[in-house]
Scaffold this motif. Sequence first.
Motif, PDB file in Angstrom:
ATOM      1  N   LEU A 155      58.570  74.544  33.644  1.00 27.67           N
ATOM      2  CA  LEU A 155      58.767  74.133  32.290  1.00 27.67           C
ATOM      3  C   LEU A 155      57.932  73.800  31.848  1.00 27.67           C
ATOM      4  O   LEU A 155      57.293  73.780  30.471  1.00 27.67           O
ATOM      5  N   GLU A 156      57.506  72.700  32.352  1.00 25.79           N
ATOM      6  CA  GLU A 156      56.258  71.308  31.567  1.00 25.79           C
ATOM      7  C   GLU A 156      54.897  71.824  31.838  1.00 25.79           C
ATOM      8  O   GLU A 156      54.431  72.073  30.745  1.00 25.79           O
ATOM      9  N   ASP A 157      54.578  73.529  32.813  1.00 22.33           N
ATOM     10  CA  ASP A 157      53.363  73.455  32.973  1.00 22.33           C
ATOM     11  C   ASP A 157      53.511  74.246  31.550  1.00 22.33           C
ATOM     12  O   ASP A 157      52.078  74.785  31.300  1.00 22.33           O
ATOM     13  N   ARG A 158      54.521  74.658  31.107  1.00 22.78           N
ATOM     14  CA  ARG A 158      54.412  75.687  30.341  1.00 22.78           C
ATOM     15  C   ARG A 158      55.435  75.452  28.411  1.00 22.78           C
ATOM     16  O   ARG A 158      54.690  75.922  27.349  1.00 22.78           O
ATOM     17  N   GLU A 159      54.885  73.941  28.514  1.00 25.36           N
ATOM     18  CA  GLU A 159      55.699  73.258  27.418  1.00 25.36           C
ATOM     19  C   GLU A 159      56.631  74.045  26.894  1.00 25.36           C
ATOM     20  O   GLU A 159      57.113  73.761  25.667  1.00 25.36           O
TER      21      GLU A 159
ATOM     22  N   ASP B 284      60.578  82.912  29.622  1.00 26.80           N
ATOM     23  CA  ASP B 284      60.173  82.894  30.230  1.00 26.80           C
ATOM     24  C   ASP B 284      59.080  82.138  31.134  1.00 26.80           C
ATOM     25  O   ASP B 284      58.299  81.489  30.115  1.00 26.80           O
ATOM     26  N   TYR B 285      60.227  81.477  32.346  1.00 29.66           N
ATOM     27  CA  TYR B 285      58.423  80.393  32.972  1.00 29.66           C
ATOM     28  C   TYR B 285      58.529  80.677  33.866  1.00 29.66           C
ATOM     29  O   TYR B 285      58.314  79.531  35.184  1.00 29.66           O
ATOM     30  N   GLY B 286      58.829  82.131  34.450  1.00 27.36           N
ATOM     31  CA  GLY B 286      58.326  82.440  36.198  1.00 27.36           C
ATOM     32  C   GLY B 286      58.664  82.332  37.478  1.00 27.36           C
ATOM     33  O   GLY B 286      58.474  81.919  37.649  1.00 27.36           O
TER      34      GLY B 286
ATOM     35  N   PHE C 173      68.942  82.079  29.543  1.00 29.25           N
ATOM     36  CA  PHE C 173      67.953  80.526  30.459  1.00 29.25           C
ATOM     37  C   PHE C 173      68.379  80.910  31.680  1.00 29.25           C
ATOM     38  O   PHE C 173      69.559  80.495  32.129  1.00 29.25           O
ATOM     39  N   PRO C 174      67.522  81.923  31.744  1.00 31.91           N
ATOM     40  CA  PRO C 174      67.271  82.764  33.551  1.00 31.91           C
ATOM     41  C   PRO C 174      66.939  81.148  34.749  1.00 31.91           C
ATOM     42  O   PRO C 174      66.972  80.518  34.593  1.00 31.91           O
ATOM     43  N   GLY C 175      66.888  81.268  35.869  1.00 30.79           N
ATOM     44  CA  GLY C 175      66.379  81.027  36.645  1.00 30.79           C
ATOM     45  C   GLY C 175      66.560  81.211  38.288  1.00 30.79           C
ATOM     46  O   GLY C 175      67.966  81.888  38.032  1.00 30.79           O
ATOM     47  N   GLN C 176      65.469  81.062  39.344  1.00 30.17           N
ATOM     48  CA  GLN C 176      65.922  81.407  40.842  1.00 30.17           C
ATOM     49  C   GLN C 176      64.920  81.090  41.515  1.00 30.17           C
ATOM     50  O   GLN C 176      63.757  79.715  40.637  1.00 30.17           O
TER      51      GLN C 176
END
Lengths: 213, 257
Positions: free
Chosen positions: A60-64, A8-10, A47-50
Amino acid sequence: MAQIVVIDYGMGNLRSVAKAVEHVAPDQSVIISSDASEIANADRVVFPGQGAARDCMRELEDRELTQVVLNSAKEKPFLGICMGMQILLNHSEENEGIECLGLYAGNVRFFGNDLKGEQNEKLKIPHMGWNNVDQTIDHPLWQNIKNHSRFYFVHSYYMDPEDKSLVAATCDYGINFVSAIAKDNVFAVQCHPEKSAQDGLQLLKNFTLWNGD
Amino acid sequence: MSLAKRIIPCLDVKNGRVVKGVQFVDIRDAGDPVEVARRYDREGADEITFLDITASSDDRETIVHVVEKVAEQVFIPLTVGGGIREVKDVRRMLNAGADKVAINTAAVFNPEFVKEASERVGSQCIVVAIDAKKVSTEGEKNRWEIFTHGGRKPTGIDAIEWAIKMADFGAGEILLTSMDRDGTKIGFDLELTAAISDAVNVPVIASGGVGNLDHLVDGVTKGKADAVLAASIFHFAEYSVEQAKRHMASKGIEVRL
């Protein structure tokens, strides 16, 4: 109980992905997580993503999570979906150029606004809907899925890896583009298996049974 | 072999039940949305669209639960429309399991909302629904205007210009309904559909007026639609989605069978 983590990276339809994986793997635990240690301890990672490449990388970076995603892609069965496939390359043309994860060399390119079909008809962007996936290699994730089966796509950019030995499937939409890649413990698809009815569920099931070899 | 034309059954949902009106009045009950969605999935529907026509915003939670339940059992794309006014509404539907949201009235009152929403969640999740009605008279050049509030309120906005603007603002798809045809079963407004499809570079879903399977064929061949949406012909089991697809395939249209 083996654990499958949907990262989950939002970005994206995590719930749909998790529900589809749960549906095919009732004997495994499926969790949605943005916790690096949970991801590191998972047996399998999805590893999903949209959305836009820029936002995916920033989130991804914000969540490290950048490092744990890269580590997972080196260590355990790893399934990239849609943007989760594209940003494995080192660069995307989206948002005026974005540096991505760089697991593989290559570029993510725009289809272009004047895409034409075989009869010179205008092709719409995004490439949205059910298209034939042409398998180019044998792979455990293609098991029980007929070659040329239709999967659901929705994207305006496509992956162009430098190393063509990564290619596991292609698809035609104005051009012939890479619709799946495979290397070691990594498998990644441009389409959305979680939205591709029976064949999509079969691919997810194959993933939940795959040990990465 | 290439991209298939899509068939999208549409469920108008009111207070948690599937209903279908004729030109937005005369509502008939057509069943439990989860059951209906499962049937369409089994029959090979390419996507399912839910339009929440619940009048009161107090009852909006109902559709969220419907989407959650459907998304646990149906693994094809789901679109939800009706009452989407803010980014938080978009997020709520996506989190419930929707893949796309359809924005209609809110886009007309605040076009920037489409831009904001598509930047936040991606164009692929944003469908702009356009309800259009012919306003030109016999002998005049064709002109369509967009209407809001279920086709009751004219806006003075030209439908083609609006579609172009919405695509520029980040709509990933246009759901085009002819208010003249909706519920009439005499076929799509093919001139309208072709005009919009030619004008924009994003996919167009034709809607409004399907009464038989040839209408679906015409929507693609003459209306140049990328997808065709129908409600009542499927709800009341006049035709199955599979029959519709086989008919389209027999006319040379590429479909997922």
